[in-house]
Scaffold this motif. Structure first.
Motif, short mmCIF file in Angstrom:
data_model
loop_
_atom_site.label_atom_id
_atom_site.label_comp_id
_atom_site.label_asym_id
_atom_site.label_seq_id
_atom_site.Cartn_x
_atom_site.Cartn_y
_atom_site.Cartn_z
N LEU A 157 0.83 -1.20 0.00
CA LEU A 157 0.00 0.00 0.00
C LEU A 157 0.87 1.26 0.00
O LEU A 157 0.60 2.22 -0.72
N LEU A 158 1.92 1.23 0.81
CA LEU A 158 2.85 2.35 0.86
C LEU A 158 3.59 2.50 -0.46
O LEU A 158 3.89 3.62 -0.91
N THR A 160 2.35 1.75 -3.41
CA THR A 160 1.40 2.37 -4.34
C THR A 160 1.30 3.88 -4.08
O THR A 160 1.23 4.68 -5.02
N PHE A 161 1.30 4.25 -2.81
CA PHE A 161 1.27 5.66 -2.43
C PHE A 161 2.47 6.39 -3.02
O PHE A 161 2.34 7.48 -3.58
N PHE A 162 3.63 5.77 -2.92
CA PHE A 162 4.85 6.36 -3.50
C PHE A 162 4.69 6.55 -5.01
O PHE A 162 5.06 7.59 -5.56
N CYS A 163 4.15 5.55 -5.68
CA CYS A 163 4.01 5.62 -7.14
C CYS A 163 3.04 6.71 -7.57
O CYS A 163 3.26 7.38 -8.58
N ILE A 164 1.97 6.89 -6.81
CA ILE A 164 0.99 7.93 -7.15
C ILE A 164 1.66 9.30 -7.13
O ILE A 164 1.49 10.12 -8.05
N PHE A 165 2.46 9.56 -6.09
CA PHE A 165 3.11 10.87 -6.00
C PHE A 165 4.32 10.97 -6.91
O PHE A 165 4.75 12.08 -7.26
N PHE A 433 5.78 14.19 -0.50
CA PHE A 433 5.01 12.95 -0.42
C PHE A 433 5.71 11.79 -1.14
O PHE A 433 5.41 10.63 -0.87
N PRO A 437 7.69 8.00 2.10
CA PRO A 437 7.75 6.53 2.10
C PRO A 437 9.13 6.00 1.74
O PRO A 437 9.56 4.95 2.25
#
Length: 473
Positions: A157-158, A160-165, A433, A437
């Motif tokens: 999940l973390l 994916t969060f990194f990839c979004i930003f 952001f 992560p």
């Protein structure tokens, strides 16, 4: 014609309103907590790894040495060049000048310190990128903080969060900022309309990125050395022209880092502003801790993780300790020589004032440097955005990549017409952001980084080939 002017005015008003909102967010995010996290991580890794900065010359030698027969897609030098292309951009010129105008000359020292300590962080990122890289179904190598978070820490999940930003940052810092710098430079130097520049730049970017990683790496291998050489030579000439102010400029940089002061009576913020702009511009410039460079480092042909880690660390050296430092000295010495204060000059014009001191070719030199810096950065960040999409979508990413490239090309136009302050504020927000992560993974896996460093570097096994196979997805 009147309709066109109304549309342009509406766009400008929208950008102004958005900038106020983003600036308020940045004022909160870039406070003491984030500054402490970023600088603290750099210092912590520097100490735990026994100052890897001392291996700089060994690392530079490795960067031009090919590890033939090793797994990977591109040479270590090509990976470094692409990483530098993504890092050495307008942040090294416009970003440093902005930091000086708002935060005072002392911002240069904080930017420099961020770069020096950041070499340890960039080393660590490169090591983990090789350690946790994978081979996708199409046979291509993939890696970076998202795979470190997934495979090393079991935090998908973390990841994916990194990839979004990363995607957001690729558009803001990797595209908008660079296109904007090119359009502003051409407008100030040759009075070329920004919409015309935006159109031409969009076509040039589109012509390159559809060739993929090898096409991007090929262009960057040629552009990065050229742009660095042209710019550094120009700066050396300027230092010679303003030589009588060199000592005063250096003293002012160090003194005002702790006792913030302006140049020529201009207004400047306090210590917090100087530190904030120095560190934030340092992060946007050298990207140590942001997590972008490891994405391309993972594709390098290297015998073991530590060799690539050392090569990766040189990126921060060239970017910040060489290019940003020399930009800072040139900017401050020029302001002293010409009597320019912090409050009466814009970022773009101050760099033009500096290079205009070189007879005949000065402003042409700056234009060429700005174009090559910005254009190569745009290409480098294209790759980072694509890898982020691949991670999020998986094996169904081919169509998504084509959509991304199309959006990327079109957004080049948007960035070229946006206000300078807005694009930098968006980039600063996205960078935080991305970094959080990535920094989390570095701290959690410090023990592994130290273990690998001890085996290959401290115990003199740097030429040994790792027997770990790259797993397939």
């Amino acid at each position: 014609m009147e309709i066109f002017q109304i549309i342009r005015l509406g766009i400008a008003n929208t950008f102004d309103a958005l900038n106020i909102w983003v600036q308020e967010i940045n004022n909160v995010l870039w406070g003491w907590p984030m500054l402490t996290i970023l600088l603290g991580t750099h210092l912590y890794l520097t100490i735990r790894l026994h100052f890897p900065q001392k291996y700089l010359f060994k690392a530079i030698k490795l960067s031009i040495t090919k590890d033939k027969g090793s797994d990977g897609e591109v040479s270590q030098f090509a990976a470094l060049a692409t990483s530098l292309a993504g890092a050495i951009g307008t942040g090294n010129i416009v970003g440093v000048a902005t930091a000086i105008l708002i935060g005072g000359p002392g911002a240069v020292l904080w930017c420099w310190l961020t770069g020096f300590l950041g070499m340890a962080t960039k080393y660590s990122e490169g090591l983990l990128a090789i350690k946790y890289r994978v081979k996708r179904r199409n046979g291509k190598i993939a890696g970076g903080p998202m795979y470190v978070l997934q495979r090393g820490l079991n935090k998908p999940l973390l990841a994916t969060f990194f990839c979004i930003f990363t995607l957001i940052m690729s558009f803001s810092g990797g595209n908008f900022i660079q296109g904007n710098a090119i359009s502003e430079t051409l407008k100030n130097s040759y009075n070329i309309d920004i919409y015309l520049t935006a159109t031409i730049l969009t076509c040039l970017v589109g012509a390159v990125i559809f060739f993929g990683l090898k096409g991007i790496a090929s262009v960057c291998e040629k552009l990065v050395p050229l742009m660095a050489f042209i710019y550094v030579i120009g700066c050396i000439v300027l230092i010679c022209i303003n030589f009588e102010y060199l000592g005063e400029a250096i003293i002012l940089i160090f003194k005002s880092a702790f006792e913030p002061q302006a140049i020529g009576g201009g207004a400047v913020g306090g210590l917090m502003i100087s530190l904030q702009y120095g560190v934030s511009r340092g992060l946007l410039s050298n990207e140590s801790g942001m997590g972008s460079a490891p994405i391309i480092a993972a594709a390098a042909k290297t015998r073991n993780p530590v060799r690539q880690a050392l090569v990766s660390s040189t990126s921060t050296f060239w970017d910040t300790l060489v290019v940003c430092t020399i930009t800072g000295i040139v900017t401050v010495s020029t302001m002293l020589a010409l009597g320019i204060s912090n409050s009466n000059e814009s970022t773009g014009l101050i760099m033009q004032d500096a290079f205009n001191q070189i007879p005949t070719i000065g402003h042409h030199l700056l234009t060429v440097a700005m174009f090559t810096f910005a254009f190569s950065t745009t290409l480098g960040w294209t790759y980072y955005g694509e890898r982020a999409i691949e991670y999020i979508i998986g094996h169904r990413s081919r169509k998504a990549i084509h959509i991304f490239r199309t959006c990327w090309v079109l957004s080049t136009f948007i960035g070229a017409i946006m206000p300078l302050e807005l694009v930098w504020n968006i980039g600063s927000t996205a960078a935080i952001f991305m970094a959080l992560p990535n920094i989390f993974s570095l701290i959690m896996l410090t023990g592994l980084i130290v273990k690998e460093t001890r085996y290959y570097l401290w115990e003199d096994r740097l030429d040994e080939t790792s027997d770990e196979e790259i797993p397939s997805l």
